[in-house]
Design a protein around this motif. Structure first.
Motif, mmCIF file in Angstrom:
data_model
loop_
_atom_site.group_PDB
_atom_site.id
_atom_site.type_symbol
_atom_site.label_atom_id
_atom_site.label_comp_id
_atom_site.label_asym_id
_atom_site.label_seq_id
_atom_site.Cartn_x
_atom_site.Cartn_y
_atom_site.Cartn_z
ATOM 1 N N ILE A 20 0.762 -1.094 -0.019
ATOM 2 C CA ILE A 20 -0.034 -0.122 0.000
ATOM 3 C C ILE A 20 0.794 1.186 0.095
ATOM 4 O O ILE A 20 0.579 1.914 -0.827
ATOM 5 C CB ILE A 20 -0.936 0.021 1.252
ATOM 6 N N TYR A 21 1.930 1.124 0.915
ATOM 7 C CA TYR A 21 2.835 2.250 0.879
ATOM 8 C C TYR A 21 4.247 1.832 0.414
ATOM 9 O O TYR A 21 5.070 1.319 1.250
ATOM 10 C CB TYR A 21 2.958 2.787 2.330
ATOM 11 N N PRO A 22 4.482 2.071 -1.061
ATOM 12 C CA PRO A 22 5.761 1.431 -1.226
ATOM 13 C C PRO A 22 6.981 2.145 -0.664
ATOM 14 O O PRO A 22 8.192 1.590 -0.724
ATOM 15 C CB PRO A 22 5.731 1.860 -3.061
ATOM 16 N N GLU A 23 6.776 3.396 -0.079
ATOM 17 C CA GLU A 23 7.904 4.091 0.353
ATOM 18 C C GLU A 23 8.261 3.472 1.829
ATOM 19 O O GLU A 23 9.177 3.805 2.421
ATOM 20 C CB GLU A 23 7.641 5.480 0.628
ATOM 21 N N LEU A 38 6.410 10.223 6.384
ATOM 22 C CA LEU A 38 5.109 10.661 5.867
ATOM 23 C C LEU A 38 5.157 12.460 5.836
ATOM 24 O O LEU A 38 5.729 13.114 6.522
ATOM 25 C CB LEU A 38 4.021 10.628 6.989
ATOM 26 N N LEU A 39 4.434 12.551 4.465
ATOM 27 C CA LEU A 39 4.603 14.249 4.049
ATOM 28 C C LEU A 39 3.684 14.931 5.083
ATOM 29 O O LEU A 39 2.624 14.578 5.191
ATOM 30 C CB LEU A 39 4.073 14.106 2.500
ATOM 31 N N ARG A 66 8.855 10.993 10.731
ATOM 32 C CA ARG A 66 9.502 9.621 10.495
ATOM 33 C C ARG A 66 8.700 8.602 11.666
ATOM 34 O O ARG A 66 8.801 9.090 12.643
ATOM 35 C CB ARG A 66 10.909 9.578 10.532
ATOM 36 N N LEU A 67 8.208 7.433 11.024
ATOM 37 C CA LEU A 67 7.880 6.751 11.822
ATOM 38 C C LEU A 67 8.536 5.421 11.825
ATOM 39 O O LEU A 67 8.787 4.636 10.818
ATOM 40 C CB LEU A 67 6.492 6.309 11.282
ATOM 41 N N ALA A 119 -4.461 1.229 9.794
ATOM 42 C CA ALA A 119 -5.023 2.308 10.577
ATOM 43 C C ALA A 119 -4.312 3.356 11.332
ATOM 44 O O ALA A 119 -4.772 4.546 11.086
ATOM 45 C CB ALA A 119 -6.249 1.638 11.450
ATOM 46 N N TYR A 120 -3.092 2.968 11.763
ATOM 47 C CA TYR A 120 -2.549 4.037 12.380
ATOM 48 C C TYR A 120 -1.552 4.818 11.533
ATOM 49 O O TYR A 120 -1.644 6.078 11.776
ATOM 50 C CB TYR A 120 -1.365 3.129 13.018
ATOM 51 N N VAL A 121 -1.063 4.304 10.309
ATOM 52 C CA VAL A 121 -0.545 5.188 9.514
ATOM 53 C C VAL A 121 -1.494 6.007 8.895
ATOM 54 O O VAL A 121 -1.179 7.317 8.412
ATOM 55 C CB VAL A 121 0.319 4.397 8.261
ATOM 56 N N SER A 122 -2.716 5.555 8.539
ATOM 57 C CA SER A 122 -3.831 6.502 7.937
ATOM 58 C C SER A 122 -4.047 7.467 8.909
ATOM 59 O O SER A 122 -4.195 8.679 8.479
ATOM 60 C CB SER A 122 -5.040 5.540 7.624
#
Length: 469
Positions: A20-23, A38-39, A66-67, A119-122
């Protein structure tokens, strides 16, 4: 088997999250660890005060969040993920970081020990829209340059990747070939902007160096001209921008009756004034320099009959003027070299014109039609007789200088009552000088009639002289 199932479950969640998040970067050195940046782009630019100067800047982009994630062996059934949040440089307050960390545990409990990383990253992404709940931020001034540079760089990089339809040529262009106007955010391709603004400045039409969108300006909106600093960013050549700034300044000074010019015929420079500072560096002329760029209402009556009469009451050093070019100190009233505070002087007669000035005035009177609103002389090179004043945008008839309705300007030429202009819309279509014997109306027509009878009187007098001799 339970431990193997847990490992497979953790691995599967991280791989799914990476799809979902290639980065998302999986750490090969630490099992079941990952990191993602995350931007941070608040929907409304965040006001940041840099202390101790108390300089407030509104930042559209802040250094990414940064996470760092580590999934313990007990995750997800018995323990929440271990998360660490940081920014470089450290601009996010410690209280906000603690709150974001606590949200990870709160979500794990809400999901009843289930997988909750997505859910947390969202949540972190959505919270970035409000700058993580920050209404304002105070940071040390040592971070100012770095944060401003980062915000500008991110704004440019993201803009370059987008595709826009230029509002002029209506062609899709990549952001790298476009420019977003600073004040209104309308987007045009750089080629269209350069062509339009360069032509306007070349022809001296500086009042049209503004946003080309139909949504900007209008009869009820204040027209804002583009600042020289922004023209350099488009970019336009520096010499073109310098010409633009000089023409704007010249127009303002010529419309100001308080400005006096050097009496030296070889100089004619303007007096020094803080109101119109001499241009030194156009790259430093920002929006504040163009806020007052409005058409001069020349039709409004002035409180005095001329600048000389208004200055008679000026006393002492207020009469002293210094030429900004040749540095001559002279008197504003009599235009003589500065003679001190206690010498009485009289204003120079405004009717005293040099030979060149008189010749120029005679040409203007004979070959130009005045605008009925601001009296600026206009000469037509080609086209119909419906004119629009360059200075105040008034619609008028070139033949008789009558005011025309902007909604129905051609009705004037279709009305039989206007005998001097009826069905004469295309007279002088090849230019004023191509058909010099065309009859005008108004002030110019009166000058024509006066010149005709003056010539007739001279002809008759010559015939009488020849007869007497």
């Amino acid at each position: 088997m339970a431990g193997l199932d847990t490992e497979d479950e953790r691995k599967e969640e991280l791989e799914t999250l990476q799809s979902i998040y290639p980065e998302l970067d999986l750490d090969p050195a630490i099992p079941f660890a990952a990191r993602i940046e995350l931007l941070v782009a608040p929907s409304t630019p965040l006001p940041v005060t840099f202390a101790p100067e108390q300089d407030v800047q509104r930042l559209a982009y802040l250094p990414s969040l940064r996470l760092d994630i580590v999934l313990p062996a007990e995750y997800p059934a018995e323990a929440p993920p271990s998360v660490d949040i940081s920014t470089t440089p450290s601009w996010l307050p410690a209280t906000a970081i603690d709150s974001l960390r606590g949200e990870a545990k709160a979500l794990w409990e809400e999901y009843g020990g289930g997988q909750m990383l997505f859910a947390y990253v969202s949540y972190l992404q959505e919270a970035a829209d409000t700058a993580y709940g920050l209404a304002e931020l105070t940071l040390p001034s040592s971070l100012k340059l770095g944060l401003l540079a980062y915000s500008a760089r991110m704004k440019r990089e993201l803009f370059d990747k987008e595709t826009f339809d230029c509002e002029v040529c209506i062609e899709p262009k990549k952001g790298s070939a476009c420019y977003r106007m600073q004040r209104c955010n309308h987007v045009f391709c750089i080629a269209c902007l350069q062509d339009y603004y360069t032509n306007c400045i070349k022809e001296g039409d500086v009042d049209n160096v503004k946003c080309m969108s139909t949504e900007c300006g209008g009869p009820k909106k204040k027209v804002r001209l583009i600042s020289p600093k922004e023209l350099l960013q488009i970019p336009l050549p520096r010499e073109t921008v310098e010409r633009y700034a000089k023409i704007k300044r010249k127009k303002k000074m010529e419309a100001d009756p308080a400005i006096v010019y050097c009496p030296r015929s070889w100089c004619q420079g303007a007096m020094r004034t803080a109101k119109y500072p001499k241009i030194t560096d156009v790259s430093q002329m920002d929006d504040s320099d163009s806020e007052a760029d409005e058409p001069v209402e020349a039709s409004q009556p002035q409180p005095s009959t001329g600048p000389e009469k208004r200055r008679i009451g000026v006393a002492g050093m207020d009469r002293l003027a210094v030429c900004e070019d040749c540095k001559l100190a002279f008197c504003q009233i009599c235009l003589a070299s500065w003679h001190g505070d206690f010498v009485r002087c009289e204003p120079r007669d405004s009717s005293q014109l040099t030979e060149d000035d008189q010749a120029s005035l005679n040409y203007i009177m004979r070959n130009c039609s005045p605008c009925p609103t601001c009296a600026v002389p206009c000469q037509k090179s080609y086209g119909c007789n419906h004119m629009t004043c360059f200075q105040c945008k008034t619609h008028f008839c070139y033949l008789c200088a009558a005011w025309l309705s902007p909604d129905h300007p051609y009705g004037h030429f279709n009305d039989p009552k206007n005998k001097g202009c009826f069905q004469r819309l295309m007279d002088l279509a090849e230019g004023d000088m191509a058909q010099g014997d065309v009859q005008f109306g108004g002030r110019r027509g009166a000058e024509q009639i006066a010149d005709f009878w003056e010539a007739e009187a001279m002809r008759i007098q010559m015939e009488l002289n020849e007869r007497d001799s």
